[in-house]
Write an enzyme that holds these catalytic residues in place. Structure first.
Site, PDB file in Angstrom:
ATOM      1  N   HIS B  42    -137.106 107.889  20.402  1.00 37.50           N
ATOM      2  CA  HIS B  42    -137.956 107.920  19.221  1.00 37.50           C
ATOM      3  C   HIS B  42    -137.145 108.135  17.934  1.00 37.50           C
ATOM      4  O   HIS B  42    -137.414 107.527  16.913  1.00 37.50           O
ATOM      5  CB  HIS B  42    -138.992 109.033  19.392  1.00 37.50           C
ATOM      6  CG  HIS B  42    -140.116 108.971  18.423  1.00 37.50           C
ATOM      7  ND1 HIS B  42    -141.229 108.190  18.633  1.00 37.50           N
ATOM      8  CD2 HIS B  42    -140.302 109.584  17.234  1.00 37.50           C
ATOM      9  CE1 HIS B  42    -142.054 108.331  17.608  1.00 37.50           C
ATOM     10  NE2 HIS B  42    -141.518 109.169  16.754  1.00 37.50           N
ATOM     11  N   TYR B  45    -133.238 105.480  18.444  1.00 39.77           N
ATOM     12  CA  TYR B  45    -133.260 104.041  18.742  1.00 39.77           C
ATOM     13  C   TYR B  45    -132.069 103.640  19.615  1.00 39.77           C
ATOM     14  O   TYR B  45    -131.526 102.558  19.483  1.00 39.77           O
ATOM     15  CB  TYR B  45    -133.262 103.207  17.443  1.00 39.77           C
ATOM     16  CG  TYR B  45    -134.514 103.398  16.621  1.00 39.77           C
ATOM     17  CD1 TYR B  45    -135.670 102.698  16.927  1.00 39.77           C
ATOM     18  CD2 TYR B  45    -134.532 104.284  15.546  1.00 39.77           C
ATOM     19  CE1 TYR B  45    -136.834 102.895  16.201  1.00 39.77           C
ATOM     20  CE2 TYR B  45    -135.691 104.479  14.815  1.00 39.77           C
ATOM     21  CZ  TYR B  45    -136.838 103.776  15.133  1.00 39.77           C
ATOM     22  OH  TYR B  45    -137.991 103.968  14.412  1.00 39.77           O
ATOM     23  N   LYS B  84    -144.393 100.243   5.553  1.00 38.65           N
ATOM     24  CA  LYS B  84    -143.820 100.432   6.887  1.00 38.65           C
ATOM     25  C   LYS B  84    -144.932 100.604   7.915  1.00 38.65           C
ATOM     26  O   LYS B  84    -146.009 101.078   7.581  1.00 38.65           O
ATOM     27  CB  LYS B  84    -142.947 101.686   6.898  1.00 38.65           C
ATOM     28  CG  LYS B  84    -142.114 101.837   8.157  1.00 38.65           C
ATOM     29  CD  LYS B  84    -141.328 103.138   8.117  1.00 38.65           C
ATOM     30  CE  LYS B  84    -140.563 103.369   9.394  1.00 38.65           C
ATOM     31  NZ  LYS B  84    -139.969 104.710   9.403  1.00 38.65           N
ATOM     32  N   GLU B  86    -145.878 102.204  11.799  1.00 39.19           N
ATOM     33  CA  GLU B  86    -145.416 103.193  12.756  1.00 39.19           C
ATOM     34  C   GLU B  86    -146.449 103.343  13.867  1.00 39.19           C
ATOM     35  O   GLU B  86    -147.631 103.170  13.643  1.00 39.19           O
ATOM     36  CB  GLU B  86    -145.212 104.536  12.056  1.00 39.19           C
ATOM     37  CG  GLU B  86    -144.268 105.450  12.783  1.00 39.19           C
ATOM     38  CD  GLU B  86    -143.774 106.570  11.879  1.00 39.19           C
ATOM     39  OE1 GLU B  86    -142.630 106.496  11.406  1.00 39.19           O
ATOM     40  OE2 GLU B  86    -144.553 107.503  11.637  1.00 39.19           O
ATOM     41  N   SER B  87    -145.972 103.681  15.056  1.00 41.18           N
ATOM     42  CA  SER B  87    -146.888 103.807  16.193  1.00 41.18           C
ATOM     43  C   SER B  87    -147.215 105.268  16.459  1.00 41.18           C
ATOM     44  O   SER B  87    -146.426 106.157  16.138  1.00 41.18           O
ATOM     45  CB  SER B  87    -146.233 103.220  17.438  1.00 41.18           C
ATOM     46  OG  SER B  87    -145.086 103.964  17.765  1.00 41.18           O
ATOM     47  N   HIS B  88    -148.371 105.509  17.016  1.00 45.64           N
ATOM     48  CA  HIS B  88    -148.713 106.832  17.526  1.00 45.64           C
ATOM     49  C   HIS B  88    -149.472 106.637  18.830  1.00 45.64           C
ATOM     50  O   HIS B  88    -150.600 107.095  19.000  1.00 45.64           O
ATOM     51  CB  HIS B  88    -149.518 107.630  16.495  1.00 45.64           C
ATOM     52  CG  HIS B  88    -148.940 108.981  16.236  1.00 45.64           C
ATOM     53  ND1 HIS B  88    -149.677 110.094  15.971  1.00 45.64           N
ATOM     54  CD2 HIS B  88    -147.646 109.400  16.222  1.00 45.64           C
ATOM     55  CE1 HIS B  88    -148.886 111.145  15.791  1.00 45.64           C
ATOM     56  NE2 HIS B  88    -147.642 110.741  15.936  1.00 45.64           N
ATOM     57  N   ASP B 110    -144.112 108.866   4.949  1.00 43.86           N
ATOM     58  CA  ASP B 110    -142.939 107.999   4.805  1.00 43.86           C
ATOM     59  C   ASP B 110    -143.011 107.196   3.516  1.00 43.86           C
ATOM     60  O   ASP B 110    -141.989 106.904   2.897  1.00 43.86           O
ATOM     61  CB  ASP B 110    -142.854 107.022   5.997  1.00 43.86           C
ATOM     62  CG  ASP B 110    -142.232 107.682   7.226  1.00 43.86           C
ATOM     63  OD1 ASP B 110    -141.525 108.689   7.053  1.00 43.86           O
ATOM     64  OD2 ASP B 110    -142.460 107.192   8.334  1.00 43.86           O
ATOM     65  N   SER B 306    -145.230 120.438  13.463  1.00 45.70           N
ATOM     66  CA  SER B 306    -146.389 120.761  12.628  1.00 45.70           C
ATOM     67  C   SER B 306    -146.455 119.748  11.499  1.00 45.70           C
ATOM     68  O   SER B 306    -145.425 119.383  10.920  1.00 45.70           O
ATOM     69  CB  SER B 306    -146.244 122.165  12.035  1.00 45.70           C
ATOM     70  OG  SER B 306    -146.407 123.138  13.038  1.00 45.70           O
ATOM     71  N   GLY B 525    -139.224  99.340  10.216  1.00 45.68           N
ATOM     72  CA  GLY B 525    -140.150  99.234  11.325  1.00 45.68           C
ATOM     73  C   GLY B 525    -140.019 100.380  12.284  1.00 45.68           C
ATOM     74  O   GLY B 525    -139.497 101.445  11.934  1.00 45.68           O
TER      75      GLY B 525
END
Lengths: 232, 726
Positions: B42, B45, B84, B86-88, B110, B306, B525
């Site tokens: 994560h 990379y 940008k 981003e994944s969650h 970000d 947090s 990305g």
């Protein structure tokens, strides 16, 4: 014409209404920080939409205790023009400047879309550029817009012509409010609270062909100009 | 220390040995934890870096490429757009509401740490099929989480896409793209420079939530993943809104050297990365970090995720400027350390050293792996579609069924729960090819879209990756814009599996070639591996988020037919192909066949043709052909104004392929009859295939002798399908 838009922490439509007032209608407009104790001389105060204090506990329930609310209430009680949009309407209810209370939408979901409204009272300072019973369109965007008032209170609203805007029909009512109420005024008519967002439909570029919010602000501006001339 | 303590931190024996070798000693518990998150996939990379190096990242409009919190493109007038994706995914799989909510929170930070005010979000979501109860729970939870967080923070959710496919049943995808507007003069960076400058933690207090979330994200989901729920952070959009306003005020104050979001791996990664970028060191005393729980260890404070916190390096002497701004917004701002010139990340606990590691070692020297690749077995069994088995005996009925597939159906049920109008810039909102936002005070506008078809990528990762880029660009063009640049959200299974890595490598190669051809560089990305559940890996899903520019807002185009009598044209060509289509899934519930053919040269010419016609002002509507084929594309253009069509196409291909095939590089446009010659001149000069296919007419949808339906009835099915499947 001087207008003040109150910024509570969590307000998020303050800049939107600021832009409409200052750039389209030429109001000399201030953003007023919630911790101020005093107000300058304003012709109009706006409590904008958003999630003041995160709307934790209950929409508007914490904002009513903000420092700025003391002078806002004084201003309103001295017949100053006060407009509460969405979260602003909720704050007006919590502050007892308007009667009734707000519940969570009947379907428990946030709703954001354009709705058709009927102008129930076009005699107010806020609505005299609309025709009586005219059907107009404005966006709503709220999770707690389900206006409630008891039978006695409702009768009083009706008797005093305080229901200013209604959703055009029961099936178009997005939240389940009593009598399809979308906006009410106080008895004197100097305070208006409404769930729809007139500031989101005051410019053709973002709401082509249905900029019905424009006339709410033009009603206010015209009234102030006429009043100013009389005094002057 | 336990014998294999590295395993607890998600490291391999080899990586542990490398750490000992680099440090020339054994790491402390806290240090090992720091390595564990910093060298997790994560953050580092490590499994993707070498492949990603091939992506084109430069172009005329690029002001900031990959490497910062988010990339930036120029839009003229000294203004710029930062964006940008981003994944969650994993957090959303175990706790959909908070997982999705904090996904938005993270990507927004970000954007505003770049100095930009976020002005729009888009969500790219993938779920299993809605007839599964667990999927319904995940779907409703994710939508509610996005609605709750996004609406409260006051940034409009203007677009995105949602697909429903069994491949995502156990591992949904939640990718959020955030877009911000800034002036060139306000560009901020995440750099720590100047020995002696203070290091401050601002925003929320630190708790025990989300500890090691980055490591959790770098592992497969298992039956026991539910037990990882404490690794999911809890979001507070109100606090984020305050942090956003305070940070923008701070950036404009001029007191700042650098600012970085504390996202994955919290204080650890933000400090190591800021120091490393500036070629500096950072010393932090964790006893000074505001905490909201008692007795937190240095390990916990360093690895907590947090939410709603930032690391800030102001100029020495400007500490009070920072404090005053944050105090105004009711937020913490504490000096916790300082920038040093020794290149070390040094962690003290009340003056006692608990960790000391070279910052660049953590941030930049994680191992880089080229994983083994192997062409997947399943590709050997992919067959050409047996046309006999999928013959339609009722085209009207099949079209209605396609319009009711949740993947194709209107997403109104979803986007009406999102505030897509706040900030009053939304000219075209959700449900269109691309969202259009005006740039306040200017005549120009931006167009935004996200795209990816997982089925295509599963059957042909290379072509699927290229198609995702092409479709995104086509959507921008259909909205009247010029494609500028992309951000890629690369979602794949376990990279240790050679077949998965083959998918990854080939998908990226497809993106590279399409980006080069269309001149849309990649400015940033996200890579999300390990998207697997006990049922297997997800489809390879490289999601492309694209930003385009409209020189004038008057050039905006929408997908709906405007007026009876207008002529309907197809730019591009119909090919006799049905592989990987939604129609195939409808008929035999299988993912099979050859992915639609893609000719990048043709794609470019099709887009150029439509752009030229837009510039001429003769395009009244434009809509790209995608899932469900030409028949669905035409239907969607009928709905907004309830207008019908009379379409007649005489072409020697099967009726099924003509109606429902998903051939690429096709755009349906409508023009006024008086503009016919102008239009044909443009098509001729671009030597692009095209055909007049019919007219806008009445209230009926008529396609050859095959389909005759009432537009109102079709629209009703399309609009209510999702709600009815819940």
């Amino acid at each position: 014409m001087k207008a003040g838009v109150v910024t509570f922490p969590g307000s998020n439509c303050d800049h939107d209404v600021y832009n409409v007032l200052s750039k389209i209608f030429g109001f000399d407009t201030d953003l007023i920080w919630h911790q101020k104790h005093h107000l300058k001389d304003y012709d109009l105060l706006v409590l904008p939409g958003g999630f003041s204090y995160g709307d934790y506990l209950r929409s508007g329930a914490i904002a009513r205790f903000a420092k700025i609310m003391d002078p806002v209430i004084d201003f309103a009680l001295a017949d100053g023009l006060v407009l509460g949009i969405c979260n602003g309407f909720q704050i007006l209810l919590e502050s007892n400047l308007l009667p009734g209370a707000m519940k969570v939408n009947d379907n428990l979901k946030f709703v954001c879309k354009n709705v058709r409204l009927e102008v129930n009272n076009n005699k107010t300072t806020f609505t005299n550029h609309y025709r009586e019973n005219e059907i107009i369109e404005m966006p709503v965007a709220h999770g707690e817009g389900n206006y409630y008032i008891d039978k006695k209170g409702l009768n009083s609203l009706i008797d005093n012509n305080q229901i200013v805007l209604r959703y055009a029909s029961k099936s178009e009512n997005p939240n389940g409010s009593v009598e399809n109420i979308a906006g009410i005024s106080n008895k004197k008519g100097n305070i208006l609270g409404l769930m729809p967002h007139p500031e989101r439909c005051s410019e053709d570029i973002i709401s082509p062909g249905r900029s019905d919010g424009y006339r709410l602000f033009s009603s206010i501006a015209a009234g102030l100009k006429a009043g100013g001339e009389q005094i002057g | 220390m336990a014998e294999n303590s590295w395993e607890k931190e998600g490291l391999t024996k080899e990586e542990y040995d490398k750490i000992v070798d680099l440090l020339k000693r054994k790491p402390t518990d806290t240090e090992l934890g720091i390595f564990g998150v910093m060298w997790s996939e994560h953050c580092s990379y490590k499994n993707s870096k070498l492949v990603l190096k091939g992506l084109p990242t430069e172009g005329e409009c690029v002001l900031q490429g990959p490497g910062e919190n988010a990339g930036i493109v120029d839009i003229g007038d000294n203004q710029a757009i930062s964006f940008k994706i981003e994944s969650h995914n994993h957090p959303s799989a175990v706790e959909p509401f908070q997982g999705a909510a904090t996904g938005i929170g993270g990507i927004i930070r970000d954007i505003f740490t770049m100095g930009a005010r976020p002005i729009a979000n888009l969500n790219s979501l993938r779920f299993g099929k809605l007839n599964n109860k667990r999927v319904q729970y995940l779907f409703k939870g994710v939508v509610a989480g996005i609605s709750s967080y996004g609406n409260s923070i006051g940034i409009p959710t203007v677009g995105g896409e949602i697909y429903f496919d069994d491949a995502y049943e156990g591992n949904p995808l939640v990718n959020v793209m955030s877009v911000g507007l800034l002036d060139h003069a306000d560009i901020a960076t995440a750099t720590a420079k100047g020995a002696g400058n203070p290091v401050m933690v601002v925003g929320a207090a630190t708790g025990r939530d989300g500890i090691k979330g980055a490591s959790f994200a770098s592992d497969e989901l298992t039956e026991e993943s539910d037990e990882d729920r404490p690794a999911v952070q809890v979001g507070d959009p109100f606090l984020e809104k305050l942090l956003l306003e305070a940070s923008i005020e701070l950036i404009k104050s001029g007191a700042l050297i650098g600012i970085q979001d504390m996202g994955a791996a919290g204080l650890t990664s933000s400090s190591a990365e800021m120091a490393s970028r500036g070629g500096s060191g950072i010393e932090i005393d964790i006893a000074k970090v505001p905490v909201r729980e008692e007795d937190m260890t240095s390990y916990e404070i360093m690895l907590s995720e947090s939410q709603e916190r930032m690391l800030v390096v102001p100029k020495k002497g400007k500490e009070n400027v920072v404090k005053d701004i944050f105090e105004k917004w009711g937020l913490h701002a504490e000096v916790v350390g300082k920038v040093t010139d020794d290149g070390m990340l040094r962690i003290l606990n009340d003056g006692n050293k608990v960790a000391e590691i070279s910052a660049s070692l953590l941030a930049d020297e994680a191992p880089e792996y080229t994983r083994e690749i192997k062409k997947p077995e399943y590709l050997q069994t992919i067959k050409e579609v047996n046309r006999e088995k999928i013959k339609s005996d009722n085209f009207s009925e099949d079209l209605l069924k396609l319009l009711s597939l949740p993947t194709i159906a209107s997403k109104k049920w979803v986007y009406e729960q999102y505030d897509h109008m706040v900030m009053t810039n939304t000219v075209v909102g959700p449900g269109s090819d691309a969202a259009i936002l005006r740039i306040e005070g200017k005549n120009k506008a931006i167009a935004l879209t996200t795209d990816s078809n997982g089925k295509y990528c599963y059957l042909n990762p290379y072509r699927g990756g290229a198609i995702a880029v092409c479709e995104a660009a086509r959507n921008i063009v259909c909205s009247g814009g010029r494609p500028l640049a992309i951000t890629d959200g690369l979602n794949f299974g376990n990279p240790m599996d050679p077949e998965i890595y083959w998918q990854f490598k080939n998908s990226v190669q497809g993106i590279i070639e399409a980006c080069q051809k269309l001149k849309t560089p990649v400015i940033g990305g996200n890579v999300s591996f390990y998207n697997e559940s006990p049922k297997g890996a997800i489809y390879p899903t490289p999601i492309i988020g694209m930003v385009g520019l409209l020189d004038s807002i008057s050039e905006q185009v929408t997908l709906d037919f405007k007026k009876e009598g207008d002529l309907i044209y197809l730019v591009g060509k119909n090919i006799d192909e049905l592989g990987a289509s939604q129609y195939l899934e409808l008929k035999i519930d299988k993912v099979d066949g050859t992915v639609p053919h893609l000719d990048l040269d043709l794609e470019k010419r099709v887009q150029k043709t439509v752009r030229s016609a837009v510039k001429e002002g003769i395009i009244k509507s434009a809509h790209d052909c995608s899932e469900g084929g030409l028949a669905v594309t035409l239907a969607e253009s009928c709905f907004e104004n309830g207008l019908g069509i009379n379409v007649d196409i005489n072409q020697p291909i099967s009726d099924e392929a003509l109606l429902f095939g998903e051939s690429q590089s096709r755009i349906v446009v409508s023009i006024a009859p008086s503009d016919l010659h102008k239009f044909e001149k443009i098509t001729a000069s671009n030597s692009v295939p095209y055909m007049e296919i019919g007219t806008v007419q009445g209230r009926k949808y008529k396609f050859n002798e095959l389909i005759n339906l009432d537009v109102g009835e079709m629209k009703n099915k399309w609009e209510t399908a999702i709600e009815e499947s819940l």
